[in-house]
Design an enzyme around this catalytic site. Sequence first.
Site, PDB file in Angstrom:
ATOM      1  N   HIS A 128       0.879  -1.179   0.000  1.00 22.87           N
ATOM      2  CA  HIS A 128       0.000   0.000   0.000  1.00 22.87           C
ATOM      3  C   HIS A 128       0.918   1.232   0.000  1.00 22.87           C
ATOM      4  CE1 HIS A 128      -2.847   2.897   1.818  1.00 22.87           C
ATOM      5  NE2 HIS A 128      -3.813   2.052   1.540  1.00 22.87           N
ATOM      6  N   ASP A 205       2.791  -4.397   8.139  1.00 24.44           N
ATOM      7  CA  ASP A 205       1.590  -3.589   7.924  1.00 24.44           C
ATOM      8  C   ASP A 205       0.403  -4.534   8.081  1.00 24.44           C
ATOM      9  OD1 ASP A 205      -0.664  -2.471   6.792  1.00 24.44           O
ATOM     10  OD2 ASP A 205       0.348  -1.716   5.003  1.00 24.44           O
ATOM     11  N   GLN A 208      -4.928  -4.942   6.977  1.00 26.36           N
ATOM     12  CA  GLN A 208      -5.950  -5.901   6.562  1.00 26.36           C
ATOM     13  C   GLN A 208      -5.968  -7.127   7.467  1.00 26.36           C
ATOM     14  OE1 GLN A 208      -8.229  -5.405   4.233  1.00 26.36           O
ATOM     15  NE2 GLN A 208      -7.333  -3.443   3.676  1.00 26.36           N
ATOM     16  N   LYS A 231     -10.733  -0.641  10.095  1.00 24.34           N
ATOM     17  CA  LYS A 231     -10.868  -1.842   9.262  1.00 24.34           C
ATOM     18  C   LYS A 231     -11.188  -3.063  10.124  1.00 24.34           C
ATOM     19  CE  LYS A 231      -8.081   0.027   5.599  1.00 24.34           C
ATOM     20  NZ  LYS A 231      -6.868  -0.047   4.777  1.00 24.34           N
ATOM     21  N   CYS A 369      -4.661   2.366  -3.740  1.00 24.09           N
ATOM     22  CA  CYS A 369      -3.455   2.898  -3.104  1.00 24.09           C
ATOM     23  C   CYS A 369      -2.264   1.976  -3.330  1.00 24.09           C
ATOM     24  CB  CYS A 369      -3.647   3.129  -1.602  1.00 24.09           C
ATOM     25  SG  CYS A 369      -4.900   4.330  -1.237  1.00 24.09           S
TER      26      CYS A 369
HETATM   27  C1  PLP Z   1      -5.899   0.651   4.560  1.00 32.07           C
HETATM   28  C2  PLP Z   1      -4.499   0.215   4.494  1.00 32.07           C
HETATM   29  C3  PLP Z   1      -3.452   1.042   4.919  1.00 32.07           C
HETATM   30  C4  PLP Z   1      -3.687   2.432   5.420  1.00 32.07           C
HETATM   31  O1  PLP Z   1      -4.530   2.456   6.519  1.00 32.07           O
HETATM   32  P1  PLP Z   1      -5.081   3.833   7.089  1.00 32.07           P
HETATM   33  O2  PLP Z   1      -6.155   3.432   8.014  1.00 32.07           O
HETATM   34  O3  PLP Z   1      -5.588   4.610   5.903  1.00 32.07           O
HETATM   35  O4  PLP Z   1      -3.950   4.519   7.747  1.00 32.07           O
HETATM   36  C5  PLP Z   1      -2.181   0.548   4.860  1.00 32.07           C
HETATM   37  N1  PLP Z   1      -1.931  -0.681   4.415  1.00 32.07           N
HETATM   38  C6  PLP Z   1      -2.906  -1.512   3.992  1.00 32.07           C
HETATM   39  C7  PLP Z   1      -2.569  -2.888   3.537  1.00 32.07           C
HETATM   40  C8  PLP Z   1      -4.223  -1.085   4.019  1.00 32.07           C
HETATM   41  O5  PLP Z   1      -5.185  -1.903   3.598  1.00 32.07           O
END
Ligand code: PLP
Length: 412
Positions: A128, A205, A208, A231, A369
């Site tokens: 992302h 990260d 998800q 999320k 993104c």
């Molecule tokens: C949504 C997402 C982000 C960013 O999350 P935010 O809540 O916008 O800070 C980063 N990495 C992944 C894989 C995402 O799905």
Amino acid sequence: MSTTANTFDVARIREDFPILKEMINGKPLVYLDNAATSQKPQVVIDALVNYYMTENSNVHRGVHTLSQRATDSYEEARTKVQEFINAKEDKEVIFVRGTTEGINLVAQTYGRENIGPGDEIIISAMEHHSNIVPWQILCEEKGARLKVAPINDDGELLLDEFENLLSPRTKLVSIVHQSNALGTINPVEQIVELAHARGIPVLLDGAQAVAHVPVDVQKIGCDFYAFSGHKLYGPTGVGALYGRADLLNAMPPYQGGGEMIRSVTYEKTLYNVIPAKFEAGTQNIAGSVGLGAAIDYVNGVGMENIATYENELVAYGTEKLSEIEPVRLIGTARNKGSILSFVMENAHPHDVGTILDSEGVAVRTGHHCAQPLMDRYGVPATVRASLAFYNTREEIDTLVKGIDRVIEVFSR
Ligand SMILES: *Cc1c(COP(=O)(O)O)cnc(C)c1O
């Protein structure tokens, strides 16, 4: 369905989410944009309202009763996050705005302190933008280099190639646990093992993954783990960064201001201990409490049950979409979950999304993104249906009917 049917009643679960009763363009809402943000159960909405009705006050600053209540709720939420991801200590959990801020925090503190000219940071080809740009900013400032571990056509990380990139110059690995664009779940334990064998710390990260698979940061062995509340069925504007205590203790502060200090004079400021050191200014207290309520809720459903149910659903969706001639799935990793990303012959994703919306089906269309990833597949954008445990097979059928409608429109 036999394995989960006893413990998992999707009709009952749907009752917990008021927004799922909305009508969109005269049709029942089919919400398949969970990777962008998930819907909130009533208990999370209630937790926010209750907080403001009965506890609202600033934390850690007052001796008065209300301030104590707010502080207790805020710190309880921290403990809930700690237990949810199995961190060793609650002070290893820093409340942030979300995944993006968590990653920027590490880049601007750990990164600035430990990464210099000629050093390398490794990410993957399925990141992302939030796990690309903070490192580019740091590399630009420090004269360091960003290296990208490649993936195969199914959207799986090539572990050998990843290992080959690891060198004495590598100072950090930062990789997505589960891809938002492909659904791929990366072999994070192996990634950590390969990096740690060379003394390289790993950030994951988890934006998800936290909502779809059980996460145990001690078992994975990662050094940092970032995720967003919104999320995970919690409120927007709040998330958490896990960091190993020894690393967090050694890192300089991120932002300066209230609560992150122990004492301030014009000559010298002494910083607070973790986690307060990284929580400058008044935090999103209500949001943190809401995130705690979301964690209680998903724990009640059970992360294992969620993963099993969603895997069945994504398998069903994959089967149905594979039967449609003009549909090409993007992201077919053996280990994947919750995401059905696709393109259609002769129909632009944006038009597909618009036609689906007229049927009440909410999907995301665009680059998600992840522009460099779209380039890797030679597409400008995809249509992405992303699932949550409140989605049903009937909703997948509605998606398929909507796609049939797209084919009809474009063959005219
Ligand atoms: C949504 C997402 C982000 C960013 O999350 P935010 O809540 O916008 O800070 C980063 N990495 C992944 C894989 C995402 O799905």
